[in-house]
Write a protein that holds these residues in place. Structure first.
Motif, PDB file in Angstrom:
ATOM      1  N   THR A   8       0.838  -1.205   0.000  1.00 40.54           N
ATOM      2  CA  THR A   8       0.000   0.000   0.000  1.00 40.54           C
ATOM      3  C   THR A   8       0.869   1.249   0.000  1.00 40.54           C
ATOM      4  N   THR A  82      -0.552   5.709   3.535  1.00 40.53           N
ATOM      5  CA  THR A  82      -1.315   4.843   2.630  1.00 40.53           C
ATOM      6  C   THR A  82      -1.882   5.622   1.451  1.00 40.53           C
ATOM      7  N   PRO A 134     -14.444   6.550  -1.800  1.00 40.63           N
ATOM      8  CA  PRO A 134     -14.925   5.250  -1.308  1.00 40.63           C
ATOM      9  C   PRO A 134     -16.394   5.251  -0.897  1.00 40.63           C
ATOM     10  N   SER A 175      -5.085   6.566  -3.598  1.00 40.40           N
ATOM     11  CA  SER A 175      -4.887   6.536  -2.149  1.00 40.40           C
ATOM     12  C   SER A 175      -5.837   5.526  -1.510  1.00 40.40           C
ATOM     13  N   THR A 176      -5.337   4.839  -0.489  1.00 37.42           N
ATOM     14  CA  THR A 176      -6.150   3.898   0.262  1.00 37.42           C
ATOM     15  C   THR A 176      -6.401   4.465   1.649  1.00 37.42           C
ATOM     16  N   GLY A 180     -11.671   2.778   2.095  1.00 43.18           N
ATOM     17  CA  GLY A 180     -11.490   2.239   0.753  1.00 43.18           C
ATOM     18  C   GLY A 180     -10.517   3.071  -0.062  1.00 43.18           C
ATOM     19  N   THR A 181     -10.568   2.891  -1.382  1.00 39.81           N
ATOM     20  CA  THR A 181      -9.607   3.510  -2.287  1.00 39.81           C
ATOM     21  C   THR A 181     -10.274   4.576  -3.150  1.00 39.81           C
TER      22      THR A 181
END
Length: 293
Positions: A8, A82, A134, A175-176, A180-181
Protein backbone atom coordinates in the motif's frame (compact mmCIF):
# COMPACT_ATOMS: atom_id res chain seq x y z
CA UNK A 1 5.86 -3.38 8.17
CA UNK A 2 3.53 -6.12 6.91
CA UNK A 3 3.60 -7.10 3.24
CA UNK A 4 0.15 -5.57 2.62
CA UNK A 5 1.17 -2.34 4.33
CA UNK A 6 4.40 -2.19 2.36
CA UNK A 7 2.53 -2.72 -0.91
CA UNK A 8 0.00 0.00 0.00
CA UNK A 9 2.83 2.38 0.89
CA UNK A 10 4.69 1.61 -2.35
CA UNK A 11 1.57 2.21 -4.44
CA UNK A 12 0.84 5.46 -2.62
CA UNK A 13 4.37 6.69 -3.24
CA UNK A 14 4.18 5.71 -6.91
CA UNK A 15 0.90 7.57 -7.38
CA UNK A 16 2.27 10.60 -5.52
CA UNK A 17 5.39 10.69 -7.70
CA UNK A 18 3.24 10.46 -10.82
CA UNK A 19 1.07 13.36 -9.62
CA UNK A 20 4.17 15.42 -8.80
CA UNK A 21 5.54 14.70 -12.27
CA UNK A 22 2.36 16.27 -13.67
CA UNK A 23 2.88 19.45 -11.62
CA UNK A 24 0.66 18.62 -8.64
CA UNK A 25 2.26 19.34 -5.20
CA UNK A 26 1.79 16.34 -2.90
CA UNK A 27 2.13 15.23 0.74
CA UNK A 28 1.83 11.77 2.33
CA UNK A 29 -1.47 10.94 4.05
CA UNK A 30 -2.35 8.35 6.65
CA UNK A 31 -5.29 5.98 6.34
CA UNK A 32 -7.42 8.57 8.19
CA UNK A 33 -6.88 11.01 5.28
CA UNK A 34 -4.89 13.36 7.53
CA UNK A 35 -1.29 14.41 6.86
CA UNK A 36 0.93 11.48 7.85
CA UNK A 37 3.63 13.60 9.49
CA UNK A 38 2.89 15.24 12.83
CA UNK A 39 3.75 18.87 13.46
CA UNK A 40 7.24 19.47 14.87
CA UNK A 41 5.66 22.24 17.00
CA UNK A 42 2.97 20.11 18.63
CA UNK A 43 4.57 20.45 22.08
CA UNK A 44 4.87 24.23 21.97
CA UNK A 45 3.02 26.23 24.61
CA UNK A 46 2.34 29.17 22.32
CA UNK A 47 0.70 29.09 18.89
CA UNK A 48 3.12 29.26 15.99
CA UNK A 49 2.40 30.53 12.52
CA UNK A 50 5.24 28.50 11.02
CA UNK A 51 4.36 27.25 7.56
CA UNK A 52 7.50 25.19 7.08
CA UNK A 53 10.01 28.02 7.42
CA UNK A 54 11.74 26.06 10.19
CA UNK A 55 12.86 23.54 7.57
CA UNK A 56 11.29 20.55 9.31
CA UNK A 57 8.54 18.39 7.80
CA UNK A 58 5.15 18.11 9.47
CA UNK A 59 3.42 21.31 8.35
CA UNK A 60 0.64 19.58 6.49
CA UNK A 61 -0.23 21.05 3.13
CA UNK A 62 2.67 23.49 3.44
CA UNK A 63 5.04 20.53 2.93
CA UNK A 64 3.51 19.82 -0.48
CA UNK A 65 6.08 19.58 -3.25
CA UNK A 66 6.57 18.47 -6.84
CA UNK A 67 10.27 17.68 -6.36
CA UNK A 68 10.65 13.87 -6.66
CA UNK A 69 13.52 13.75 -4.15
CA UNK A 70 11.53 15.77 -1.63
CA UNK A 71 8.45 13.58 -2.18
CA UNK A 72 10.51 10.47 -1.51
CA UNK A 73 11.97 12.05 1.63
CA UNK A 74 8.51 12.91 2.99
CA UNK A 75 7.27 9.37 2.39
CA UNK A 76 10.44 7.89 3.87
CA UNK A 77 9.68 9.84 7.05
CA UNK A 78 6.13 8.41 7.07
CA UNK A 79 6.36 4.69 6.18
CA UNK A 80 2.80 4.24 7.50
CA UNK A 81 1.41 6.47 4.72
CA UNK A 82 -1.31 4.84 2.63
CA UNK A 83 -2.13 7.74 0.33
CA UNK A 84 -1.26 11.25 -0.70
CA UNK A 85 -2.85 14.67 -0.67
CA UNK A 86 -2.74 17.19 -3.51
CA UNK A 87 -2.40 20.82 -2.43
CA UNK A 88 -5.06 23.11 -3.86
CA UNK A 89 -4.51 26.70 -4.93
CA UNK A 90 -0.91 26.11 -5.97
CA UNK A 91 0.72 26.70 -9.37
CA UNK A 92 0.51 25.63 -12.11
CA UNK A 93 -3.17 24.61 -11.91
CA UNK A 94 -4.31 26.52 -8.81
CA UNK A 95 -6.54 23.54 -8.17
CA UNK A 96 -10.10 23.94 -6.84
CA UNK A 97 -11.82 20.79 -5.62
CA UNK A 98 -15.60 20.42 -5.68
CA UNK A 99 -16.36 17.64 -3.19
CA UNK A 100 -19.80 16.12 -3.75
CA UNK A 101 -20.57 14.14 -0.63
CA UNK A 102 -23.05 11.29 -0.33
CA UNK A 103 -25.83 11.74 2.20
CA UNK A 104 -26.77 8.28 3.42
CA UNK A 105 -30.02 9.64 4.89
CA UNK A 106 -31.23 10.60 1.43
CA UNK A 107 -32.21 14.10 2.53
CA UNK A 108 -29.60 15.92 0.44
CA UNK A 109 -28.43 15.18 -3.10
CA UNK A 110 -25.19 17.11 -3.65
CA UNK A 111 -25.00 16.31 -7.38
CA UNK A 112 -28.55 17.58 -7.88
CA UNK A 113 -27.74 20.67 -5.78
CA UNK A 114 -24.74 21.44 -8.01
CA UNK A 115 -26.89 20.98 -11.11
CA UNK A 116 -29.48 23.36 -9.66
CA UNK A 117 -26.79 25.96 -8.98
CA UNK A 118 -25.55 25.56 -12.54
CA UNK A 119 -29.04 26.16 -13.92
CA UNK A 120 -29.66 29.09 -11.61
CA UNK A 121 -26.35 30.83 -12.31
CA UNK A 122 -25.96 29.79 -15.95
CA UNK A 123 -22.78 27.74 -15.94
CA UNK A 124 -21.81 24.20 -16.87
CA UNK A 125 -19.12 21.97 -15.41
CA UNK A 126 -16.73 21.19 -18.27
CA UNK A 127 -15.17 17.74 -18.79
CA UNK A 128 -12.40 17.47 -16.23
CA UNK A 129 -10.56 15.16 -13.85
CA UNK A 130 -13.06 13.46 -11.56
CA UNK A 131 -12.28 11.12 -8.67
CA UNK A 132 -14.73 8.66 -7.12
CA UNK A 133 -14.49 8.47 -3.31
CA UNK A 134 -14.92 5.25 -1.31
CA UNK A 135 -18.31 6.49 -0.05
CA UNK A 136 -19.58 6.96 -3.59
CA UNK A 137 -19.08 10.72 -3.71
CA UNK A 138 -17.01 12.56 -6.28
CA UNK A 139 -14.22 15.10 -6.37
CA UNK A 140 -14.37 17.42 -9.38
CA UNK A 141 -11.05 19.10 -10.19
CA UNK A 142 -11.10 22.61 -11.63
CA UNK A 143 -8.36 25.10 -12.36
CA UNK A 144 -8.58 28.61 -10.94
CA UNK A 145 -6.90 31.87 -11.93
CA UNK A 146 -3.60 32.53 -10.12
CA UNK A 147 -4.74 35.86 -8.68
CA UNK A 148 -7.82 34.40 -6.94
CA UNK A 149 -7.61 32.59 -3.60
CA UNK A 150 -10.64 30.33 -3.21
CA UNK A 151 -11.40 29.66 0.48
CA UNK A 152 -12.16 26.21 1.86
CA UNK A 153 -15.73 25.63 2.96
CA UNK A 154 -18.12 22.88 3.98
CA UNK A 155 -21.75 23.10 2.94
CA UNK A 156 -21.65 26.85 2.28
CA UNK A 157 -22.43 26.48 -1.42
CA UNK A 158 -25.14 23.85 -0.75
CA UNK A 159 -25.61 20.94 1.65
CA UNK A 160 -23.20 18.15 0.80
CA UNK A 161 -20.94 20.31 -1.34
CA UNK A 162 -17.54 21.04 0.18
CA UNK A 163 -14.87 23.19 -1.45
CA UNK A 164 -11.13 22.60 -1.31
CA UNK A 165 -9.23 25.77 -2.11
CA UNK A 166 -6.13 27.60 -1.00
CA UNK A 167 -4.66 25.95 2.08
CA UNK A 168 -6.66 22.76 1.54
CA UNK A 169 -5.95 19.48 -0.19
CA UNK A 170 -7.67 16.68 -2.06
CA UNK A 171 -7.06 13.00 -1.44
CA UNK A 172 -5.28 11.81 -4.59
CA UNK A 173 -6.57 8.96 -6.77
CA UNK A 174 -4.93 5.69 -5.85
CA UNK A 175 -4.89 6.54 -2.15
CA UNK A 176 -6.15 3.90 0.26
CA UNK A 177 -8.03 4.98 3.38
CA UNK A 178 -9.90 3.25 6.17
CA UNK A 179 -13.04 3.40 4.03
CA UNK A 180 -11.49 2.24 0.75
CA UNK A 181 -9.61 3.51 -2.29
CA UNK A 182 -9.99 6.74 -4.26
CA UNK A 183 -10.20 6.03 -8.00
CA UNK A 184 -10.32 8.10 -11.16
CA UNK A 185 -13.65 8.09 -12.98
CA UNK A 186 -12.96 6.27 -16.28
CA UNK A 187 -12.19 8.61 -19.14
CA UNK A 188 -11.18 11.58 -16.95
CA UNK A 189 -7.63 10.65 -15.97
CA UNK A 190 -6.11 11.93 -19.21
CA UNK A 191 -7.86 15.31 -18.93
CA UNK A 192 -6.24 18.41 -17.43
CA UNK A 193 -8.16 20.23 -14.68
CA UNK A 194 -10.63 22.38 -16.62
CA UNK A 195 -10.92 26.12 -15.95
CA UNK A 196 -13.50 26.94 -13.32
CA UNK A 197 -16.53 28.66 -14.92
CA UNK A 198 -16.62 32.34 -14.07
CA UNK A 199 -20.11 32.23 -12.55
CA UNK A 200 -19.11 29.35 -10.28
CA UNK A 201 -15.88 31.09 -9.32
CA UNK A 202 -17.87 34.12 -8.19
CA UNK A 203 -19.95 31.86 -5.94
CA UNK A 204 -16.80 30.39 -4.45
CA UNK A 205 -15.09 33.70 -3.68
CA UNK A 206 -16.95 35.93 -1.22
CA UNK A 207 -16.32 39.67 -1.45
CA UNK A 208 -13.09 40.84 0.11
CA UNK A 209 -13.67 42.03 3.70
CA UNK A 210 -13.22 45.69 4.48
CA UNK A 211 -11.13 46.42 7.57
CA UNK A 212 -11.66 49.80 9.16
CA UNK A 213 -9.06 49.20 11.84
CA UNK A 214 -6.54 46.46 11.19
CA UNK A 215 -5.54 46.37 14.84
CA UNK A 216 -9.01 45.29 15.95
CA UNK A 217 -10.96 42.14 15.08
CA UNK A 218 -13.86 42.59 12.69
CA UNK A 219 -17.46 41.75 13.49
CA UNK A 220 -16.87 38.03 13.01
CA UNK A 221 -13.96 38.20 15.44
CA UNK A 222 -16.02 40.01 18.05
CA UNK A 223 -18.72 37.38 17.68
CA UNK A 224 -16.19 34.61 18.28
CA UNK A 225 -14.87 36.37 21.37
CA UNK A 226 -18.40 36.69 22.75
CA UNK A 227 -18.91 33.00 22.04
CA UNK A 228 -15.84 32.14 24.15
CA UNK A 229 -16.82 34.52 26.95
CA UNK A 230 -20.21 32.83 27.25
CA UNK A 231 -18.65 29.43 27.99
CA UNK A 232 -19.60 27.57 31.13
CA UNK A 233 -16.91 25.72 33.06
CA UNK A 234 -17.33 22.47 31.15
CA UNK A 235 -17.40 24.21 27.75
CA UNK A 236 -14.40 26.54 27.94
CA UNK A 237 -11.85 24.51 26.02
CA UNK A 238 -14.36 23.21 23.45
CA UNK A 239 -15.75 26.68 22.72
CA UNK A 240 -12.25 28.16 22.44
CA UNK A 241 -11.13 25.44 20.04
CA UNK A 242 -14.23 25.91 17.87
CA UNK A 243 -13.82 29.70 17.78
CA UNK A 244 -10.11 29.46 16.96
CA UNK A 245 -10.81 27.04 14.10
CA UNK A 246 -13.37 29.43 12.63
CA UNK A 247 -10.94 32.36 12.95
CA UNK A 248 -8.11 30.50 11.20
CA UNK A 249 -10.45 29.24 8.48
CA UNK A 250 -11.40 32.84 7.68
CA UNK A 251 -7.83 34.08 7.67
CA UNK A 252 -7.62 36.13 10.87
CA UNK A 253 -6.61 33.48 13.40
CA UNK A 254 -3.18 34.92 14.16
CA UNK A 255 -4.68 38.41 14.55
CA UNK A 256 -7.36 37.17 16.93
CA UNK A 257 -5.21 34.73 18.95
CA UNK A 258 -4.35 37.13 21.78
CA UNK A 259 -7.95 38.35 22.10
CA UNK A 260 -9.23 34.76 22.20
CA UNK A 261 -6.61 33.88 24.83
CA UNK A 262 -7.69 36.85 26.96
CA UNK A 263 -11.36 35.89 26.60
CA UNK A 264 -10.65 32.29 27.60
CA UNK A 265 -8.62 33.48 30.58
CA UNK A 266 -11.57 35.60 31.74
CA UNK A 267 -13.69 32.43 31.83
CA UNK A 268 -11.10 30.77 34.07
CA UNK A 269 -9.07 28.79 31.53
CA UNK A 270 -5.31 28.99 32.27
CA UNK A 271 -3.44 31.07 29.70
CA UNK A 272 -0.98 28.30 28.76
CA UNK A 273 -3.87 25.90 28.17
CA UNK A 274 -5.72 28.46 26.08
CA UNK A 275 -2.68 29.10 23.90
CA UNK A 276 -2.10 25.35 23.45
CA UNK A 277 -5.73 24.97 22.33
CA UNK A 278 -5.39 27.82 19.83
CA UNK A 279 -2.15 26.29 18.53
CA UNK A 280 -3.97 23.00 17.95
CA UNK A 281 -6.68 24.83 16.00
CA UNK A 282 -4.05 26.61 13.92
CA UNK A 283 -2.34 23.35 13.02
CA UNK A 284 -5.62 21.66 12.13
CA UNK A 285 -6.98 24.41 9.94
CA UNK A 286 -3.73 25.02 8.03
CA UNK A 287 -3.81 21.41 6.82
CA UNK A 288 -7.54 21.17 6.34
CA UNK A 289 -10.46 23.33 7.15
CA UNK A 290 -12.81 20.40 7.33
CA UNK A 291 -12.01 16.72 7.06
CA UNK A 292 -11.65 15.75 3.40
CA UNK A 293 -14.10 13.11 2.22
Amino acid sequence: MAITDRRTFTLALAHALSAAEHGLPVIPLSATKLPALRSPHRGDDRPRSCRGACGLPGHGVHDATTDPAAVRALFAAAPWATGYGIACGRAPYHLIGIDLDIDTTGRNDSAAALQQLALQHLFTIPPTVTVRTPSGGRHIWLSGPPEVAVPNSAGRLAPGIDIRGTGGYLVGPGSTTLRGTYRLVPGTGSLPPAPCPGALLRLLTPPAPTHRHHSHPDDRGRGLIRFVLAADEGQRNTRLFWAACRAYEHGFGDTLADALTEAAARTGLPEHEARATIASAARLTTTRCEPPR
